[in-house]
Write a protein that holds these residues in place. Structure first.
Motif, PDB file in Angstrom:
ATOM      1  N   VAL A 310       0.858  -1.177   0.000  1.00 39.76           N
ATOM      2  CA  VAL A 310       0.000   0.000   0.000  1.00 39.76           C
ATOM      3  C   VAL A 310       0.900   1.236   0.000  1.00 39.76           C
ATOM      4  CG1 VAL A 310      -1.755   1.307   1.249  1.00 39.76           C
ATOM      5  CG2 VAL A 310      -1.844  -1.208   1.225  1.00 39.76           C
ATOM      6  N   THR A 311       0.792   2.064  -1.040  1.00 38.50           N
ATOM      7  CA  THR A 311       1.681   3.212  -1.176  1.00 38.50           C
ATOM      8  C   THR A 311       0.915   4.452  -1.622  1.00 38.50           C
ATOM      9  OG1 THR A 311       2.174   2.635  -3.473  1.00 38.50           O
ATOM     10  CG2 THR A 311       3.700   1.820  -1.796  1.00 38.50           C
ATOM     11  N   ALA A 312       1.523   5.600  -1.339  1.00 32.88           N
ATOM     12  CA  ALA A 312       1.099   6.876  -1.916  1.00 32.88           C
ATOM     13  C   ALA A 312       2.158   7.248  -2.944  1.00 32.88           C
ATOM     14  CB  ALA A 312       0.986   7.947  -0.840  1.00 32.88           C
ATOM     15  N   GLU A 313       1.733   7.490  -4.187  1.00 34.50           N
ATOM     16  CA  GLU A 313       2.693   7.746  -5.268  1.00 34.50           C
ATOM     17  C   GLU A 313       2.340   9.035  -6.000  1.00 34.50           C
ATOM     18  OE1 GLU A 313       2.989   4.373  -7.838  1.00 34.50           O
ATOM     19  OE2 GLU A 313       2.982   2.940  -6.168  1.00 34.50           O
ATOM     20  N   PRO A 314       3.337   9.884  -6.272  1.00 38.46           N
ATOM     21  CA  PRO A 314       3.066  11.087  -7.066  1.00 38.46           C
ATOM     22  C   PRO A 314       2.549  10.702  -8.448  1.00 38.46           C
ATOM     23  CG  PRO A 314       5.237  11.203  -6.024  1.00 38.46           C
ATOM     24  CD  PRO A 314       4.750   9.803  -5.844  1.00 38.46           C
ATOM     25  N   PRO A 315       1.504  11.369  -8.950  1.00 41.76           N
ATOM     26  CA  PRO A 315       0.986  11.066 -10.298  1.00 41.76           C
ATOM     27  C   PRO A 315       1.840  11.761 -11.353  1.00 41.76           C
ATOM     28  CG  PRO A 315      -0.327  12.793  -9.301  1.00 41.76           C
ATOM     29  CD  PRO A 315       0.690  12.386  -8.255  1.00 41.76           C
ATOM     30  N   PHE A 316       3.041  11.217 -11.591  1.00 39.27           N
ATOM     31  CA  PHE A 316       4.026  11.907 -12.427  1.00 39.27           C
ATOM     32  C   PHE A 316       3.521  12.177 -13.848  1.00 39.27           C
ATOM     33  CE2 PHE A 316       7.686  10.298  -9.621  1.00 39.27           C
ATOM     34  CZ  PHE A 316       7.775  11.515  -8.982  1.00 39.27           C
ATOM     35  N   ASP A 317       2.723  11.275 -14.394  1.00 38.67           N
ATOM     36  CA  ASP A 317       2.233  11.510 -15.757  1.00 38.67           C
ATOM     37  C   ASP A 317       1.385  12.780 -15.818  1.00 38.67           C
ATOM     38  OD1 ASP A 317       0.367  10.295 -14.130  1.00 38.67           O
ATOM     39  OD2 ASP A 317      -0.386   8.906 -15.644  1.00 38.67           O
ATOM     40  N   GLU A 318       0.466  12.949 -14.856  1.00 38.76           N
ATOM     41  CA  GLU A 318      -0.356  14.156 -14.819  1.00 38.76           C
ATOM     42  C   GLU A 318       0.492  15.392 -14.516  1.00 38.76           C
ATOM     43  OE1 GLU A 318      -3.882  13.740 -12.313  1.00 38.76           O
ATOM     44  OE2 GLU A 318      -3.536  11.582 -12.331  1.00 38.76           O
ATOM     45  N   MET A 319       1.452  15.239 -13.624  1.00 36.61           N
ATOM     46  CA  MET A 319       2.274  16.372 -13.212  1.00 36.61           C
ATOM     47  C   MET A 319       3.150  16.882 -14.349  1.00 36.61           C
ATOM     48  SD  MET A 319       3.257  14.867  -9.435  1.00 36.61           S
ATOM     49  CE  MET A 319       4.470  16.130  -9.025  1.00 36.61           C
ATOM     50  N   ILE A 320       3.754  15.953 -15.106  1.00 39.50           N
ATOM     51  CA  ILE A 320       4.619  16.359 -16.209  1.00 39.50           C
ATOM     52  C   ILE A 320       3.817  17.055 -17.299  1.00 39.50           C
ATOM     53  CG2 ILE A 320       6.034  15.486 -18.113  1.00 39.50           C
ATOM     54  CD1 ILE A 320       7.550  15.604 -15.533  1.00 39.50           C
ATOM     55  N   ARG A 321       2.632  16.520 -17.599  1.00 33.40           N
ATOM     56  CA  ARG A 321       1.786  17.185 -18.599  1.00 33.40           C
ATOM     57  C   ARG A 321       1.442  18.600 -18.160  1.00 33.40           C
ATOM     58  NH1 ARG A 321      -0.477  11.910 -19.273  1.00 33.40           N
ATOM     59  NH2 ARG A 321      -2.120  12.329 -17.743  1.00 33.40           N
ATOM     60  N   GLU A 322       1.193  18.773 -16.863  1.00 32.55           N
ATOM     61  CA  GLU A 322       0.872  20.110 -16.345  1.00 32.55           C
ATOM     62  C   GLU A 322       2.069  21.048 -16.448  1.00 32.55           C
ATOM     63  OE1 GLU A 322      -1.533  23.103 -14.944  1.00 32.55           O
ATOM     64  OE2 GLU A 322      -2.068  21.089 -15.646  1.00 32.55           O
ATOM     65  N   VAL A 323       3.277  20.528 -16.235  1.00 38.88           N
ATOM     66  CA  VAL A 323       4.484  21.350 -16.386  1.00 38.88           C
ATOM     67  C   VAL A 323       4.537  21.964 -17.778  1.00 38.88           C
ATOM     68  CG1 VAL A 323       7.004  21.269 -16.604  1.00 38.88           C
ATOM     69  CG2 VAL A 323       5.896  20.192 -14.642  1.00 38.88           C
ATOM     70  N   PHE A 324       4.325  21.147 -18.817  1.00 34.20           N
ATOM     71  CA  PHE A 324       4.406  21.664 -20.180  1.00 34.20           C
ATOM     72  C   PHE A 324       3.254  22.625 -20.482  1.00 34.20           C
ATOM     73  CE2 PHE A 324       7.227  17.985 -20.639  1.00 34.20           C
ATOM     74  CZ  PHE A 324       8.282  18.592 -21.309  1.00 34.20           C
ATOM     75  N   ARG A 325       2.083  22.376 -19.899  1.00 30.86           N
ATOM     76  CA  ARG A 325       0.973  23.319 -20.092  1.00 30.86           C
ATOM     77  C   ARG A 325       1.314  24.686 -19.505  1.00 30.86           C
ATOM     78  NH1 ARG A 325      -2.643  18.756 -19.493  1.00 30.86           N
ATOM     79  NH2 ARG A 325      -2.606  18.957 -17.225  1.00 30.86           N
ATOM     80  N   GLN A 326       1.900  24.665 -18.300  1.00 32.36           N
ATOM     81  CA  GLN A 326       2.223  25.932 -17.641  1.00 32.36           C
ATOM     82  C   GLN A 326       3.387  26.639 -18.337  1.00 32.36           C
ATOM     83  OE1 GLN A 326       0.312  27.346 -15.465  1.00 32.36           O
ATOM     84  NE2 GLN A 326      -1.019  25.553 -15.466  1.00 32.36           N
ATOM     85  N   MET A 327       4.372  25.900 -18.819  1.00 32.34           N
ATOM     86  CA  MET A 327       5.454  26.518 -19.578  1.00 32.34           C
ATOM     87  C   MET A 327       4.910  27.209 -20.825  1.00 32.34           C
ATOM     88  SD  MET A 327       8.607  23.791 -19.425  1.00 32.34           S
ATOM     89  CE  MET A 327       9.594  23.588 -17.942  1.00 32.34           C
ATOM     90  N   ASP A 328       3.960  26.551 -21.485  1.00 32.62           N
ATOM     91  CA  ASP A 328       3.364  27.142 -22.678  1.00 32.62           C
ATOM     92  C   ASP A 328       2.616  28.430 -22.325  1.00 32.62           C
ATOM     93  OD1 ASP A 328       2.545  26.976 -25.556  1.00 32.62           O
ATOM     94  OD2 ASP A 328       0.561  26.821 -24.653  1.00 32.62           O
ATOM     95  N   ARG A 329       1.919  28.430 -21.202  1.00 30.81           N
ATOM     96  CA  ARG A 329       1.214  29.647 -20.758  1.00 30.81           C
ATOM     97  C   ARG A 329       2.205  30.799 -20.570  1.00 30.81           C
ATOM     98  NH1 ARG A 329      -3.860  29.560 -18.247  1.00 30.81           N
ATOM     99  NH2 ARG A 329      -3.148  31.225 -16.876  1.00 30.81           N
ATOM    100  N   ILE A 330       3.306  30.502 -19.903  1.00 26.37           N
ATOM    101  CA  ILE A 330       4.297  31.539 -19.634  1.00 26.37           C
ATOM    102  C   ILE A 330       4.925  32.042 -20.931  1.00 26.37           C
ATOM    103  CG2 ILE A 330       6.515  32.008 -18.508  1.00 26.37           C
ATOM    104  CD1 ILE A 330       5.638  29.979 -16.339  1.00 26.37           C
ATOM    105  N   ASP A 331       5.254  31.109 -21.842  1.00 25.23           N
ATOM    106  CA  ASP A 331       5.856  31.506 -23.114  1.00 25.23           C
ATOM    107  C   ASP A 331       4.904  32.362 -23.944  1.00 25.23           C
ATOM    108  OD1 ASP A 331       8.290  30.307 -22.629  1.00 25.23           O
ATOM    109  OD2 ASP A 331       7.784  28.432 -23.646  1.00 25.23           O
ATOM    110  N   ARG A 332       3.594  32.221 -23.704  1.00 30.63           N
ATOM    111  CA  ARG A 332       2.616  33.047 -24.418  1.00 30.63           C
ATOM    112  C   ARG A 332       2.287  34.336 -23.663  1.00 30.63           C
ATOM    113  NH1 ARG A 332      -1.985  30.708 -24.344  1.00 30.63           N
ATOM    114  NH2 ARG A 332      -1.565  28.667 -23.453  1.00 30.63           N
ATOM    115  N   GLY A 333       3.035  34.575 -22.550  1.00 29.21           N
ATOM    116  CA  GLY A 333       2.848  35.817 -21.804  1.00 29.21           C
ATOM    117  C   GLY A 333       1.731  35.767 -20.782  1.00 29.21           C
TER     118      GLY A 333
END
Length: 362
Positions: A310-333
């Motif tokens: 029984v473990t608690a695990e970071p949802p890395f797939d969701e987190m990484i996708r969110e990183v790229f979404r937020q980077m794109d937001r910043i790059d668009r100002g």
């Protein structure tokens, strides 16, 4: 440093810079492979690798019998280049682990989808960048995995150099740096609470003692609150908090040997998994018959093959996708939105319900 990068990547980047700056015009013919080989003092095969990378990026095109040419405006704009993310972080020191392998593979997959090249930085690379600005012109972003409070001066120095920084898997509230992380407290409390709900009262804790790390405090408080809310005292003798992660194995074995009356154990981090499971294996202790186990972070299947934990695990797939979404937001100002994800709870058979044992037959 730049001189330690493969020669074909250095040549690729230099040609790309000359094309983007207009030194080599659109539609122009590039020097031949032989000319580039002599000019840069590298093998022709190395030159060819560089040119193929530029061709794959649709920056240049090959005309049989004539050579390599920069694409014209109608054929594609070489200014639409692949962006580069520098990757650095203390957590990457454990790249061999199942959790980090999953993280890195997810990062590679999403970077390709979003037209990013990954560039991993060693410690010297990172501090050369921070202190001297070495390589800053080659990075569009720096993704820092697992930053702590003592890294803030370095991150501020990068910000002053106009290097965009994104924090991953740590909460940097109150700072100008966007982040995506996991709710460490919620994960620790949920798994510890399952040990409590199964009737355990003699519950041990093994985790980090790093005082300058928010994730350490969140996991510790999650464990403590799960116990105290159920009226269970957190006994000092059943707690092992380790400051030196490199020399933790002996401390874990000593702790386990001194607490043989524990019925359950919460392991608050992947770095401690191997020592715990090695101790149980060597002492022929069965999970959950001899001891119940809950953990934070993914457990190596080699240890959990016969008993899913029984473990608690970071949802890395969701987190990484969110990183790229937020980077794109910043790059668009646009303004970024930092996110905290609830960990995935992996159900298993590693927790024995001792309430039934206590009640006995009806």
């Amino acid at each position: 440093k730049e001189k330690h990068r493969p020669a074909y990547l250095r040549l690729r980047d230099e040609l790309l810079d000359e094309i983007r700056t207009g030194k080599i015009k659109k539609g122009a013919r590039l020097p031949s492979e032989g000319e580039l080989s002599r000019q840069y003092r590298i093998h022709r095969h190395t030159v060819r690798n560089s040119l193929h990378l530029l061709e794959e990026a649709e920056v240049i095109t090959s005309q049989p019998g004539k050579g390599w040419f920069v694409r014209s405006a109608g054929e594609g704009d070489p200014g639409e280049r692949t962006k580069v993310i520098g990757i650095y972080g203390v957590s990457l020191f454990y790249m061999h682990s199942p959790m980090m392998a999953f993280l890195l593979n997810t990062l590679l997959k999403e970077s390709r989808k979003n037209n990013f090249e990954l560039r991993f930085l060693c410690t010297r690379d990172f501090y050369d960048l921070v202190e001297k600005g070495v390589g800053k012109g080659q990075l569009d972003w720096l993704l820092f995995s697992g930053p702590n409070s003592y890294h803030l001066p370095s991150l501020n120095a990068l910000k002053e150099q106009n290097i965009k920084v994104f924090a991953f898997n740590r909460r940097l509230a109150g700072t100008p740096f966007p982040y995506v992380t996991t709710d460490q407290y919620a994960g620790a409390r949920e798994v510890s609470g399952r040990l409590v709900a199964a009737g355990h009262r003699k519950i041990g804790y093994i985790g980090s003692a790093l005082s300058n790390s928010s994730y350490v405090a969140e996991r510790w408080h999650g464990f403590c609150d799960a116990l105290t809310d159920a009226g269970i005292e957190v006994e000092e003798r059943r707690v092992l908090r380790i400051a030196d992660h490199e020399k933790h194995a002996d401390a874990v074995w000593k702790f386990m040997a001194e607490n043989k009356d524990m019925t359950a154990l919460y392991v608050a981090g992947e770095v401690f998994h191997n020592a715990v499971f090695e101790y149980l294996f060597q002492n022929q202790m069965r999970i959950p018959d001899d001891i119940s186990i809950g953990a934070f972070d993914k457990v190596d299947p080699g240890w959990g093959a016969s008993m899913s934990i029984v473990t608690a695990e970071p949802p890395f797939d969701e987190m990484i996708r969110e990183v790229f979404r937020q980077m794109d937001r910043i790059d668009r100002g646009e303004k970024p939105e930092s996110r905290v994800f609830v960990p995935h709870i992996t159900d298993g058979q590693s927790i024995k319900n001792i309430n039934e044992v206590k009640q006995g037959p009806s």
